[in-house]
Write a protein that holds these residues in place. Structure first.
Motif, mmCIF file in Angstrom:
data_model
loop_
_atom_site.group_PDB
_atom_site.id
_atom_site.type_symbol
_atom_site.label_atom_id
_atom_site.label_comp_id
_atom_site.label_asym_id
_atom_site.label_seq_id
_atom_site.Cartn_x
_atom_site.Cartn_y
_atom_site.Cartn_z
ATOM 1 N N TYR A 48 0.805 -1.222 0.000
ATOM 2 C CA TYR A 48 0.000 0.000 0.000
ATOM 3 C C TYR A 48 0.841 1.277 0.000
ATOM 4 O O TYR A 48 0.388 2.307 -0.496
ATOM 5 C CB TYR A 48 -0.958 -0.009 1.188
ATOM 6 N N SER A 85 5.607 2.534 14.978
ATOM 7 C CA SER A 85 4.709 2.904 13.887
ATOM 8 C C SER A 85 5.217 4.184 13.232
ATOM 9 O O SER A 85 6.033 4.914 13.797
ATOM 10 C CB SER A 85 3.274 3.096 14.387
ATOM 11 N N TRP A 123 3.816 7.669 11.038
ATOM 12 C CA TRP A 123 2.634 8.487 10.808
ATOM 13 C C TRP A 123 2.999 9.693 9.959
ATOM 14 O O TRP A 123 4.105 10.228 10.063
ATOM 15 C CB TRP A 123 2.066 8.991 12.149
ATOM 16 N N HIS A 128 -1.948 9.484 7.691
ATOM 17 C CA HIS A 128 -1.465 8.244 7.106
ATOM 18 C C HIS A 128 -0.708 7.498 8.199
ATOM 19 O O HIS A 128 -0.062 8.139 9.043
ATOM 20 C CB HIS A 128 -0.485 8.494 5.957
ATOM 21 N N LEU A 188 1.350 3.497 9.353
ATOM 22 C CA LEU A 188 1.630 2.066 9.242
ATOM 23 C C LEU A 188 2.087 1.576 10.610
ATOM 24 O O LEU A 188 2.708 2.317 11.378
ATOM 25 C CB LEU A 188 2.692 1.777 8.177
ATOM 26 N N ARG A 243 0.074 -5.922 14.767
ATOM 27 C CA ARG A 243 -1.069 -5.798 13.863
ATOM 28 C C ARG A 243 -2.149 -6.801 14.258
ATOM 29 O O ARG A 243 -1.853 -7.892 14.721
ATOM 30 C CB ARG A 243 -0.637 -6.040 12.419
ATOM 31 N N GLY A 253 -3.962 -0.733 16.391
ATOM 32 C CA GLY A 253 -4.175 0.284 15.370
ATOM 33 C C GLY A 253 -5.365 1.164 15.696
ATOM 34 O O GLY A 253 -5.285 2.399 15.632
ATOM 35 N N PRO A 275 -7.405 5.487 3.151
ATOM 36 C CA PRO A 275 -6.715 4.231 2.846
ATOM 37 C C PRO A 275 -7.248 3.593 1.573
ATOM 38 O O PRO A 275 -8.391 3.834 1.162
ATOM 39 C CB PRO A 275 -7.024 3.356 4.067
ATOM 40 N N ASN A 299 -7.446 -2.285 1.490
ATOM 41 C CA ASN A 299 -6.784 -2.458 2.779
ATOM 42 C C ASN A 299 -7.838 -2.523 3.881
ATOM 43 O O ASN A 299 -8.018 -1.604 4.678
ATOM 44 C CB ASN A 299 -5.812 -1.300 3.016
ATOM 45 N N SER A 326 -7.038 -1.706 7.597
ATOM 46 C CA SER A 326 -6.886 -0.280 7.885
ATOM 47 C C SER A 326 -8.236 0.411 7.937
ATOM 48 O O SER A 326 -8.512 1.198 8.855
ATOM 49 C CB SER A 326 -6.008 0.373 6.814
#
Length: 237
Positions: free
Chosen positions: A93, A130, A132, A156, A158, A165, A170, A195, A199, A202
């Motif tokens: 992604y 993470s 951002w 945004h 990850l 995860r 999250g 997103p 995904n 997310s």
């Protein structure tokens, strides 16, 4: 054709060149994950940004631990972020695979821009876990594809480690960062996310954090789910 959210109380903002010129002279331009350019033009004065000083938002307690958004320093943080970018689950992604220089160029474009996008490492109980990007959606090319309001702020992110995860972390962190945005930016009435519609983890995490689905939007390199969290929205349990 992509659908767009209702235009009630929104501003469909197409950024004119004379408006952009107010924020600085032409400079490096970066590419957001899946091809959205949001680095901006010109360099922000040291320690400043167009997001009410993300660096000063401070730590926040969460059920998972104390969380802190720490603006990226290239030498300290890029090696770790580049490793995350080469994780296949992330690469699908973000599209920033390859040598460390790929991630470094992406981050530097924001750091040398006008401050409309601030890359950060998310630190949980002292551990970087993470990545951002907090950005001004109203000054972003996203505004060419969907209605935005002045001071809309985008996120945004990850999650770096596979072990973090799918554990609800999250959702917890999105809710926390959304709160930091709304507390730190009094003029901001909405937080946005876009997103990739594929995904699903997310999308689900944002919905679980109190965002609502507004539309599917065709962006240059992806079909995105436009997700919106209103300042007045009730907190998710």
């Amino acid at each position: 054709m992509s659908s767009t959210p209702p235009a009630d109380d929104t501003l469909d903002l197409h950024l004119p060149e004379d408006f952009l010129a107010l924020f600085g002279n032409a400079g490096p331009v970066g590419t957001d994950h899946a091809g959205t350019d949001h680095a901006g033009t010109g360099a922000a004065p040291a320690g400043q940004d167009l997001l009410d000083r993300v660096a000063d938002w401070g730590p926040a307690p969460t059920p998972a631990g104390v969380f802190h958004l720490v603006p990226v320093r290239v030498e300290r943080d890029v090696p770790l972020v580049a490793r995350w970018m080469n994780d296949p689950a992330v690469a699908a992604y973000w599209e920033l695979t390859g040598p460390q220089s790929v991630t470094e160029d992406h981050v530097r474009a924001q750091l040398t821009g006008d401050g409309r996008s601030v890359p950060c490492v998310g630190v949980l109980d002292g551990v970087p876990m993470s990545y951002w990007e907090i950005y001004r959606a109203d000054l972003d090319p996203l505004a060419r594809y969907c209605p935005v309001r002045p001071h809309d702020t985008g996120i945004h992110l990850l999650i770096g480690a596979d072990a973090d995860r799918g554990q609800g972390i999250g959702t917890t962190l999105i809710r926390t960062v959304t709160g930091l945005v709304l507390d730190g930016r009094p003029a901001c009435t909405r937080v946005l996310a876009e997103p990739d519609v594929r995904n699903t983890p997310s999308v689900a995490a944002f919905l679980g954090a109190g965002f609502r689905f507004a539309a599917e939007v065709d962006l240059p390199a992806k079909r995105a789910a436009l997700l919106v969290r209103e300042r007045t929205a009730p907190e998710s349990p």
